[in-house]
Design a protein around this motif. Structure first.
Motif, mmCIF file in Angstrom:
data_model
loop_
_atom_site.group_PDB
_atom_site.id
_atom_site.type_symbol
_atom_site.label_atom_id
_atom_site.label_comp_id
_atom_site.label_asym_id
_atom_site.label_seq_id
_atom_site.Cartn_x
_atom_site.Cartn_y
_atom_site.Cartn_z
ATOM 1 N N ARG A 15 0.786 -1.067 -0.068
ATOM 2 C CA ARG A 15 -0.093 -0.023 0.055
ATOM 3 C C ARG A 15 0.794 1.243 0.105
ATOM 4 O O ARG A 15 0.677 2.363 -0.686
ATOM 5 C CB ARG A 15 -0.890 -0.057 1.365
ATOM 6 N N ASP A 62 -11.436 0.884 0.577
ATOM 7 C CA ASP A 62 -10.421 0.021 1.291
ATOM 8 C C ASP A 62 -10.353 0.614 2.557
ATOM 9 O O ASP A 62 -10.353 -0.179 3.539
ATOM 10 C CB ASP A 62 -8.791 0.263 0.637
ATOM 11 N N HIS A 65 -13.970 -0.801 4.054
ATOM 12 C CA HIS A 65 -14.427 -1.998 4.282
ATOM 13 C C HIS A 65 -13.176 -2.994 4.750
ATOM 14 O O HIS A 65 -13.513 -4.217 5.538
ATOM 15 C CB HIS A 65 -14.842 -2.532 2.794
ATOM 16 N N ARG A 66 -11.916 -2.987 4.537
ATOM 17 C CA ARG A 66 -10.864 -3.240 5.164
ATOM 18 C C ARG A 66 -10.067 -2.802 6.136
ATOM 19 O O ARG A 66 -9.452 -3.555 6.818
ATOM 20 C CB ARG A 66 -9.803 -3.656 3.961
ATOM 21 N N ALA A 67 -10.155 -1.335 6.334
ATOM 22 C CA ALA A 67 -9.637 -0.821 7.270
ATOM 23 C C ALA A 67 -8.189 -1.337 7.897
ATOM 24 O O ALA A 67 -7.669 -1.704 8.811
ATOM 25 C CB ALA A 67 -10.330 -0.935 8.779
ATOM 26 N N PRO A 68 -7.115 -1.126 6.643
ATOM 27 C CA PRO A 68 -5.712 -1.639 7.100
ATOM 28 C C PRO A 68 -4.960 -0.729 8.215
ATOM 29 O O PRO A 68 -5.471 0.387 8.262
ATOM 30 C CB PRO A 68 -5.141 -1.258 5.711
ATOM 31 N N ASP A 69 -4.596 -1.370 8.940
ATOM 32 C CA ASP A 69 -3.461 -0.828 10.166
ATOM 33 C C ASP A 69 -2.920 0.505 10.012
ATOM 34 O O ASP A 69 -2.998 1.407 10.490
ATOM 35 C CB ASP A 69 -2.891 -1.740 10.934
ATOM 36 N N CYS A 72 -5.317 3.303 4.389
ATOM 37 C CA CYS A 72 -5.218 3.061 2.909
ATOM 38 C C CYS A 72 -4.041 3.965 2.173
ATOM 39 O O CYS A 72 -3.328 4.654 2.788
ATOM 40 C CB CYS A 72 -6.696 3.529 2.346
#
Length: 122
Positions: A15, A62, A65-69, A72
């Motif tokens: 990312r 992103d 729905h995914r909430a990356p640590d 995004c």
């Protein structure tokens, strides 16, 4: 959720690489007066997303729905473009998007061999 600025400099995810190399334009309240302080629009070929640096949010799918640590790629792009997160010194400078930091008062920063950072000049 941890802030993009908190991500360790030694780590560079897919990312983060996309945030650095993909075509994106970051616009702040100096160009779009409808934006609040610390709020940004990130314009990409596929859409325009609103990033709130204080709340550490983005309205892209992103983030929603995914909430990356680490956030995004749009939140990462804002952090990189503002110099909030330094660019690792080992990256291929020719791969960095020419638009990085172009429309912001703050400047991107790149890590130096001695552990400091300096303004990234393209």
């Amino acid at each position: 959720m941890s802030s993009a600025a908190d991500a360790p400099t030694g780590e560079f995810s897919t990312r983060a690489a996309k945030a650095l190399t993909e075509s994106m334009t970051v616009i702040d309240d100096s160009l779009d007066h409808d934006l609040r302080d610390e709020e940004f629009l990130v314009v990409t070929p596929t859409g325009t997303y609103r990033v709130d640096a204080i709340a550490d949010t983005c309205d892209c799918p992103d983030a929603l729905h995914r909430a990356p640590d680490e956030g995004c790629k749009h939140r990462l792009r804002v952090a990189l473009a503002r110099g909030e997160r330094p660019i690792p010194g080992w990256v291929d400078r020719s791969a960095i998007d020419d638009q990085l930091g172009q429309h912001l008062a703050a400047s991107p920063r790149i890590a130096t061999a001695d552990g400091r950072t300096e303004v990234f000049d393209q």
